[in-house]
Design an enzyme around this catalytic site. Sequence first.
Site, short mmCIF file in Angstrom:
data_model
loop_
_atom_site.label_atom_id
_atom_site.label_comp_id
_atom_site.label_asym_id
_atom_site.label_seq_id
_atom_site.Cartn_x
_atom_site.Cartn_y
_atom_site.Cartn_z
N ASP A 246 0.84 -1.18 0.00
CA ASP A 246 0.00 0.00 0.00
C ASP A 246 0.89 1.24 0.00
O ASP A 246 1.67 1.44 0.92
CB ASP A 246 -0.89 -0.04 1.24
CG ASP A 246 -1.78 1.18 1.31
OD1 ASP A 246 -2.39 1.50 0.30
OD2 ASP A 246 -1.83 1.81 2.38
N THR B 77 -3.17 5.35 -3.91
CA THR B 77 -2.11 6.07 -3.21
C THR B 77 -0.78 5.89 -3.91
O THR B 77 0.06 6.76 -3.87
CB THR B 77 -1.99 5.59 -1.77
OG1 THR B 77 -1.91 4.18 -1.78
CG2 THR B 77 -3.18 6.02 -0.97
N THR B 78 -0.60 4.72 -4.55
CA THR B 78 0.65 4.51 -5.27
C THR B 78 0.60 5.28 -6.60
O THR B 78 1.55 5.96 -6.95
CB THR B 78 0.86 3.02 -5.56
OG1 THR B 78 0.64 2.31 -4.36
CG2 THR B 78 2.24 2.77 -6.05
N ASP C 184 -8.84 -0.40 1.97
CA ASP C 184 -8.79 0.30 0.68
C ASP C 184 -10.05 0.03 -0.11
O ASP C 184 -10.69 0.94 -0.63
CB ASP C 184 -7.58 -0.17 -0.15
CG ASP C 184 -6.32 0.55 0.27
OD1 ASP C 184 -6.38 1.26 1.28
OD2 ASP C 184 -5.30 0.38 -0.41
#
Lengths: 527, 535
Positions: A61, A94-95, A387
């Site tokens: 994550d 988020t990445t 997530d």
Amino acid sequence: MAIDKLLKDEATEEKGERARMSSFVGAMAIADVVKTTLGPKGMDKILQSAGRGQSVTVTNDGATILKSLHIDNPAAKVLIDISKVQDDEVGDGTTSVVVLAGELLREAEKLVAVKIHPMTIISGYRMAAECARDALLKKVMDNKEDAEKFKSDLMKIAMTTLSSKILSQDKEHFSKLAVEAVMRLKGSTNLEAIQIIKKAGGSLRDSFLDEGFILDKKIGIGQPKRIENANILIANTAMDTDKVKIYGARVRVDSMSRVAEIEGAEKEKMREKVQKIIAHGINCFVNRQLIYNFPEELFADAGIVAIEHADFDGIERLALVTGGEIASTFDNPESVKLGHCKLIEEIMIGEDKLIHFSGVEMGQACTIILRGASFHVLDEAERSLHDALCVLSQTVVDSRVLLGGGWPEMVMAKEVDELARKTPGKKSHAIEAFSRALQAIPTIIADNAGLDSAELIAQLRAEHHKEGSNAGIDVISGAVGDMEKLGISEAFKVKQAVLLSATEAAEMILRVDEIITCAPRRREDRM
Amino acid sequence: MALAFDDYGRPFIIIREQEQKTRLRGLDAQKANISAGKAIARILRTSLGPKGMDKMLSSPDGDVTITNDGATILEQMDVDNQIAKLMVELSRSQDYEIGDGTTGVVVMAGALLEQAEKLLERGIHPIRIAEGFETASRIAVDHLERISHKFEFGSTNIEPLVQTCMTTLSSKIVNRCKRSLAEIAVKAVVAVADLERKDVNLDLIKVDGKVGGKLEDTELIHGIVVDKDMSHPQMPKRIENAKIAILTCPFEPPKPKTKHKVDIDTVEKFQTLRQQEQKYFDDMVQKCKDVGATLVICQWGFDDEANHLLMHRNLPAVRWVGGVELELIAIATGGRIVPRFQELTPEKLGKAGLVREKSFGTTKDRMLYIEQCANSRAVTIFIRGGNKMMIEETKRSIHDALCVARNLIRNNSIVYGGGSAEISCSIAVEAAADRYPGVEQYAIRAFADSLDSIPMALAENSGLQPIETLSAVKSQQIKENNPCCGIDCNDVGTNDMREQDVFETLIGKQQQILLATQVVKMILKIDDVISPSEF
């Protein structure tokens, strides 16, 4: 001369090209760290904390990885911050947001090297971002009207999100869990109402969603372990020694017998309180605070299950599920809303005893029990599930959906390319660069899956030249595939947030031409 | 170091531990000071104008700030040099007084110092230079007054105000949506302004931000936003036509300030005390209910029991609201802050059309919106943005825009921006210089030269040829006798700032020139620097 002592000792100053270089390098380094975790075949990272215990986290994550890094480079901090915001705001991507910002800066670096002014690059990027967003808006699908289809959309989104996580083996199982849990919330985005309990042991497949509610607590000794048709009073009140709250009150006595009397009165007071609580006609009492032995005994005598020390969240969730209110005074039993449920029983999961409330009135909260081989697996599973839940709950609010697998990036890239051709002036270089940065994302996904990225992207681009193409990268078969058929979807909100915050961050870093670092604050003692 | 010796060759001790102190005097001192001042100005020079760059500052705790606001850069720069600190003060006082032009004032002071250095080398006495500068600044300020324009606006016609705020915002990172932000700022100022007295209390405008969303989502709320939620999770999240009791007393048993003790020595006392306590809670809640309040906002905390009683009587409540926010709520809703339950009366309640709780994102962030208030004189600007630094920078930019709008309401004179005012002043000062006999003439001319440095920096930052552009604009001004010609930073194609709608406030510009001159005068007067040496 005095001039070389303009700043305090240890404070540093970087100017012009050097400053720009240092922020580019910092930002790209951060993007490279998380780059390999992107996509369904992305790899995980081990993070070892420097603190005591040296605890280990295994994750892919982006936000979790970046949060744990200790960074000195200010530009890198900007990227970490956007990743954190992405996590808070939509929960997923988020990445991607960091990778996209990194790619934008990588392209900008090349442009700066050929002497294009950062301000020109920024205005080009802005135009491109606007154009890309419009392109996405044109292609979104909205199935809110059709409940059946909407649910299958949610399912697809959950699967897509989970496929890049540790849960990918059982993604169907977990997607179902997540979708059901989110549907229960009925449109609210309060994820606190979904409780995730982690219990080591068993395999991930044994995880389940409980429609009732599970409280990670034990039932008091000597009290019934199973109650049917329970009336529950949920309370937040002191059940240890009920102090006198009037300020300055203290007990002052002159003999031992007086002490005994007061003690008796105190006990009497507690007994009265318990009586009042019992008078609500309940057979289960849940308190947020401690319950001492004496009242507990009284409850046991009355055949009431008393559960102590349920934490704040537990109490709130229980109130949500059972429809009772959280009470602190007990003088008007007729007007206090009690919670109801069909059955309360103690169950065993693994080696731990938990209290299970089933047949609850309002299903606005639920519990997901995660099982897994080790704590690391469980932690990562929780993050992944979180997530998925975040994305789903946001999608319920904003139901616009896009296809996944690099499809949105290619759609945007195509439109942006077209814009570049139409735009006169140096800006068009920047717009072209933006399109290259967008294409970098499917490239990285393909690279991470060990595929021939150059070949695949070229094919994909050709495919996208046709009107209304649904082509994206099918990582499993290693070829270009139809994303709609494969059922790979993503939420529009996530993509939009990725695009906008990445551009914003890149713009911010590009505008900088000087970095001034203050002397670090001295700490008295270092760990 | 110069030492004085007595008849026997022993050094006089004038300063304690004088061997350990470094001392600069005379011309050396002045030169050192000037170079320090110039160094500060050089840092800010690239941030000037719509194409100015930002600075990234990393604080001692590692927090990152990205800004191009002069005052903020200097404040966070952690300078050690005394003269540099003076420059920081200079920028700060411009910020307090005007709120905008904090970069320009430092660049101006730097240019003046540079000119002064040249004059010092020619052997002109620093005091003469200072006096020359003083005279010149007066000429410039008078000239500004002459070329300024008055413009009319009312609460309905806010377009001119919006234009001016846009000029301010165009140099910031938020220039992407400067139009909407400028409108927000102007509307906010007009909402709280007292047009009769020409006064604006900026305290009534609350600027709040939350990360997430995008800049375009920034909104103006005619009401108050409080970062709090209801004290009990099951209280209603939406109240229409709320009557608000604003309290500064806790829902807790009283704590008399005098030292006292309540001694319990018999069972009866214990029981009466207990009943008292229960009655107390009951009374408090009942009093709020009796006056007809439908929402309680309290500065302090609630006891669990009180909280439940409130919930029970269907009286939503908010706790731990900060003092400033409480005041704003009181102003907005027309309520009175009540320090004691006994003083609660129906007239003291505030009124709001709608109070609602709004949640953000995936975390449990909730905020309370109090809208449609009885008196809309308090407003909130709520900023959204992609990351923390962006929000902070937007806050600063909005602050600047608010200040500019306020200044215009106070005094509606404007001058044209884009360096045109500076160029025009420079021409006027240059022309006036010849009338002064004596050494001051040189200083006045130098002042005119340093006025040129602002348009020069603007041109430089915009990627234009600085000298070529400046001389072209200058000759155009003289030829056409038009003080509105400036630097075309955005490459629009015209030099006339009137057509480009680039304005600045007159008082802002005047203040810049006066403050810069004052500081330079102060620096020039220093001829001895004594500082403890390193050890």
